[in-house]
Design an enzyme around this catalytic site. Structure first.
Site, PDB file in Angstrom:
ATOM      1  N   GLY A   1       0.836  -1.211   0.000  1.00 53.10           N
ATOM      2  CA  GLY A   1       0.000   0.000   0.000  1.00 53.10           C
ATOM      3  C   GLY A   1       0.863   1.250   0.000  1.00 53.10           C
TER       4      GLY A   1
ATOM      5  N   ARG B   1       1.010  -5.076  -5.002  1.00 51.89           N
ATOM      6  CA  ARG B   1       1.287  -6.270  -4.205  1.00 51.89           C
ATOM      7  C   ARG B   1       1.489  -7.385  -5.225  1.00 51.89           C
ATOM      8  NH1 ARG B   1      -2.849  -3.642  -0.930  1.00 51.89           N
ATOM      9  NH2 ARG B   1      -1.836  -2.941   0.983  1.00 51.89           N
TER      10      ARG B   1
ATOM     11  N   ASP C   1       5.483  -4.939   5.843  1.00 48.47           N
ATOM     12  CA  ASP C   1       6.088  -6.237   6.169  1.00 48.47           C
ATOM     13  C   ASP C   1       6.187  -7.181   4.971  1.00 48.47           C
ATOM     14  OD1 ASP C   1       3.387  -6.561   6.119  1.00 48.47           O
ATOM     15  OD2 ASP C   1       3.192  -7.278   8.165  1.00 48.47           O
TER      16      ASP C   1
ATOM     17  N   THR D   1       4.282   2.695   5.612  1.00 43.13           N
ATOM     18  CA  THR D   1       2.890   2.244   5.713  1.00 43.13           C
ATOM     19  C   THR D   1       2.156   3.130   6.715  1.00 43.13           C
ATOM     20  OG1 THR D   1       1.433   0.534   6.638  1.00 43.13           O
ATOM     21  CG2 THR D   1       3.737   0.350   7.227  1.00 43.13           C
TER      22      THR D   1
ATOM     23  N   ASP E   1      -0.144   2.332   8.496  1.00 40.30           N
ATOM     24  CA  ASP E   1      -0.553   1.553   9.669  1.00 40.30           C
ATOM     25  C   ASP E   1       0.465   1.645  10.814  1.00 40.30           C
ATOM     26  OD1 ASP E   1      -2.705   0.827   8.173  1.00 40.30           O
ATOM     27  OD2 ASP E   1      -2.203  -1.291   7.992  1.00 40.30           O
TER      28      ASP E   1
ATOM     29  N   ASP F   1       2.788  -0.323  11.613  1.00 41.58           N
ATOM     30  CA  ASP F   1       2.771  -1.600  12.338  1.00 41.58           C
ATOM     31  C   ASP F   1       4.037  -2.433  12.143  1.00 41.58           C
ATOM     32  OD1 ASP F   1       2.303  -2.162   9.699  1.00 41.58           O
ATOM     33  OD2 ASP F   1       0.660  -3.556  10.044  1.00 41.58           O
TER      34      ASP F   1
ATOM     35  N   ARG G   1      -5.584  -2.443   9.029  1.00 42.23           N
ATOM     36  CA  ARG G   1      -6.123  -3.787   8.824  1.00 42.23           C
ATOM     37  C   ARG G   1      -5.968  -4.669  10.066  1.00 42.23           C
ATOM     38  NH1 ARG G   1      -5.028  -5.781   3.215  1.00 42.23           N
ATOM     39  NH2 ARG G   1      -3.004  -4.882   3.679  1.00 42.23           N
TER      40      ARG G   1
HETATM   41  O1  F6P Z   1      -1.330   0.191   3.670  1.00 41.98           O
HETATM   42  C1  F6P Z   1      -2.044  -0.237   4.734  1.00 41.98           C
HETATM   43  C2  F6P Z   1      -3.510  -0.190   4.417  1.00 41.98           C
HETATM   44  O2  F6P Z   1      -3.922   1.113   4.126  1.00 41.98           O
HETATM   45  C3  F6P Z   1      -4.372  -0.784   5.504  1.00 41.98           C
HETATM   46  O3  F6P Z   1      -4.661   0.140   6.525  1.00 41.98           O
HETATM   47  C4  F6P Z   1      -5.574  -1.233   4.729  1.00 41.98           C
HETATM   48  O4  F6P Z   1      -6.204  -2.288   5.367  1.00 41.98           O
HETATM   49  C5  F6P Z   1      -4.987  -1.688   3.431  1.00 41.98           C
HETATM   50  O5  F6P Z   1      -3.776  -0.990   3.272  1.00 41.98           O
HETATM   51  C6  F6P Z   1      -5.887  -1.431   2.251  1.00 41.98           C
HETATM   52  O6  F6P Z   1      -5.282  -1.958   1.117  1.00 41.98           O
HETATM   53  P1  F6P Z   1      -5.830  -1.691  -0.345  1.00 41.98           P
HETATM   54  O7  F6P Z   1      -5.485  -0.285  -0.721  1.00 41.98           O
HETATM   55  O8  F6P Z   1      -5.116  -2.684  -1.168  1.00 41.98           O
HETATM   56  O9  F6P Z   1      -7.301  -1.893  -0.309  1.00 41.98           O
END
Ligand code: F6P
Length: 352
Positions: free
Chosen positions: A39, A100, A131, A153, A155, A157, A199
């Protein structure tokens, strides 16, 4: 720490006018690459800029790989010059695009990527992401390509780092959005239940909740969470004169529509649900994200030029340092940080 010997000279002085020697020196420049994966996060562009400029400043050649490990599997390397990263420090998103990559989870994909690097003379890669990005970097480094990760990120995390690029911007965006929601919740004497991203981790929810004076913050780390405790708190604070309520819910818990219905049914307070979503992932990075991204980008290149591999650049005690990726991954998958219990406790204390 696994340091490898530097194979090539940084060839600082290109003073000799002889073109043959010049060409030879050019040939000896260390080639490194940079990619963003997973992300996106505000500040990734500032990190790319720092990597490119530091590499060139220190006498290396630098290549951009687009769309994360997908671009690497395709062997697409684009040479980047100083001016290619002009005017991006203030922008959200990533100039190198991101993705990804399922293929990179297979040995075949990693092998192919390593072969492309070797053929092209790429000795090291800076990988910016979360990660999943670091797991990819570890696999690639096992195939002989030096890799240095930078945490990016929203998050926040990544277990071994106090800070991840994008977190501050996302918190500020979420805070502004919830402030807007509070205006209308106040006008209507309502309860607003707001979902923020995260997430598996509640760092964004916790900090946004504290900054916005939330009545309750619901995060995945709190396994004992009970919606009836939220209802009880709303009723108790209403009794004491509170007229509108903000409830922050981390994406990892979710279910804001149902929660709004339940709270309305149990309290009689009109309730509304909002999912903030991807608005939190974009926008111009804050000072903190630009500065940390620049420091981390610089550090990552220094490590690569010193022959290091398998390291993730981290913030520890507000200082930029680095940590072994393999060790970090051993801490668990995904690499969740210990939950910030103290802030959670403070949030509870001040939301009466
Ligand atoms: O990058 C982390 C994040 O923003 C999370 O908080 C979220 O769950 C996820 O990515 C969403 O991913 P995508 O943009 O692929 O829907």
């Amino acid at each position: 720490m696994c340091f490898k010997l530097l194979k090539k000279d940084k060839s600082k002085s290109l003073q000799n006018e002889n073109t043959d020697i010049k060409a030879e020196l050019e040939d000896k420049k260390m080639k490194i690459a940079v990619l963003t994966s997973g992300g996106d996060a505000p500040g990734m562009n500032a990190a790319i800029r720092a990597v490119v400029r530091t590499a060139i400043y220190k006498g290396a050649e630098v290549y951009g790989i687009e769309r994360g490990y997908n671009g690497l599997i395709r062997g697409e390397f684009k040479k980047l010059e100083v001016r290619d990263v002009s005017d991006i420090i203030q922008t959200g998103g990533t100039k190198l695009y991101t993705a990804r990559c399922a293929e990179f989870r297979e040995d075949e994909g990693v092998t192919l990527a390593a072969e492309h690097c070797k053929k092209f003379g790429i000795e090291g890669i800076v990988t910016i992401g979360g990660d999943g990005t670091f797991r990819g970097a570890l696999d690639l480094s096992r195939k002989g390509i030096n890799c240095i990760g930078i945490p990016g990120t929203i998050d926040n995390d990544i277990a071994c780092s106090e800070y991840s690029i994008g977190f501050d911007t996302a918190m500020n965006t979420a805070m502004r959005m919830v402030d807007n929601i509070r205006d209308t919740a106040q006008s209507h004497d309502r309860c607003s239940i707001v979902e923020v991203m995260g997430r598996n981790a509640g760092f964004l929810a916790l900090n946004t909740g504290v900054a916005c004076g939330a009545t309750s913050i619901i995060i995945p780390e709190d396994k004992e969470f009970d919606i009836d405790d939220v209802v009880a708190k709303i009723l108790e604070t209403k009794e004491q004169g509170k007229k509108h309520f903000i409830i922050i819910v981390a994406e990892g818990v979710g279910g804001v529509e149902e929660k709004a219905k339940y709270i309305e049914a149990k309290t009689g307070i009109e309730s509304r649900a909002t999912v903030l979503g991807h608005v939190q992932r974009g926008g111009s990075p804050t000072v903190r994200d630009r500065v940390v991204a620049t420091q981390m980008g610089y550090h990552a290149v220094e490590l690569l030029l010193a022959g290091a591999t398998c390291r993730v650049v981290v913030m520890k005690d507000e200082k930029i340092t680095d940590y072994d990726i393999e060790e970090a991954l051993k801490k668990g998958s995904p690499l969740h940080k210990p939950f910030d219990e103290k802030t959670y406790e403070i949030a509870n204390a001040v939301s009466i």
